[in-house]
Write an enzyme that holds these catalytic residues in place. Structure first.
Site, PDB file in Angstrom:
ATOM      1  N   ALA A 143       0.660  -1.034   0.007  1.00 19.20           N
ATOM      2  CA  ALA A 143       0.029   0.005  -0.039  1.00 19.20           C
ATOM      3  C   ALA A 143       0.775   1.256  -0.127  1.00 19.20           C
ATOM      4  O   ALA A 143       0.390   2.410  -0.389  1.00 19.20           O
ATOM      5  CB  ALA A 143      -0.880   0.141   1.247  1.00 19.20           C
TER       6      ALA A 143
ATOM      7  N   GLU B 120       8.631  -2.325 -10.456  1.00 20.74           N
ATOM      8  CA  GLU B 120       7.566  -1.875  -9.587  1.00 20.74           C
ATOM      9  C   GLU B 120       6.900  -3.333  -9.729  1.00 20.74           C
ATOM     10  O   GLU B 120       6.696  -3.832 -10.946  1.00 20.74           O
ATOM     11  CB  GLU B 120       6.765  -0.834  -9.860  1.00 20.74           C
ATOM     12  CG  GLU B 120       5.489  -0.786  -8.979  1.00 20.74           C
ATOM     13  CD  GLU B 120       4.573   0.306  -9.215  1.00 20.74           C
ATOM     14  OE1 GLU B 120       4.936   1.225 -10.326  1.00 20.74           O
ATOM     15  OE2 GLU B 120       3.493   0.330  -8.659  1.00 20.74           O
TER      16      GLU B 120
END
Ligand code: CA2
Length: 147
Positions: free
Chosen positions: A77, A98
């Site tokens: 998150a 990522e």
């Protein structure tokens, strides 16, 4: 030998133990084993780590400079909130992939924003645990193309 750091952020230590309908039954230990298998097949080194703390993740990114050639980051998150992680990635001058288990673009609107994306070489999401070996291939391809 090429060395890659695979870094996992908050709550990913719970994988396989809670909310299997969202994140599946694979544990983070299973994913770590998958990454070690992949690294052995490619004859590269891999270090695998997880932290629930933003500061610890930043410290590990800083330490990666000089000890690893690139980073695969599932920032959890913090992806959607952390300018501090974004700044850390920009500062280490290492290629960062990522990674997300889920397709963040098909989920809630707040998950569509990534502070990691502008400072990453690319993003892999939506392939579950299989995304980890995909990310290793992608990072290694990038490192070899830029050697
Ligand atoms: O899809 C991914 O890999 C995420 O990085 C996972 C994060 C989420 O906040 C990102 O938007 C996308 C959440 C990880 C939480 O993992 C849990 C695992 C089991 C039980 C509860 C949470």
């Amino acid at each position: 030998m090429t060395s890659i750091l695979i870094l996992n952020g908050p709550n990913l230590n719970l994988l396989g133990t809670r909310q299997p309908q969202v994140y599946g039954h694979t544990t983070l230990a299973d994913i770590e084993a998958l990454c070690h298998q992949k690294a052995a097949a490619l004859e590269i080194g891999v270090a695998f780590s997880q932290s629930n703390s933003e500061g610890a993740l930043i410290d590990m990114l800083h330490a990666a400079r000089g000890s690893h050639d690139g980073v695969i980051l599932n920032a959890g998150a913090y992806t959607h909130s952390s300018i501090a992680l974004m700044d850390a990635i920009a500062s280490i001058e290492l290629p960062v992939v990522e990674l997300h288990l889920s397709n963040i673009h098909a989920r809630e609107a707040f998950r569509h924003k990534s502070y990691i994306a502008p400072v990453a070489i690319g993003q892999i999401c939506g392939f579950g645990a299989a995304g980890y070996p995909l990310a290793i291939d992608a990072l290694l391809g990038h490192l070899r193309a830029n050697a």
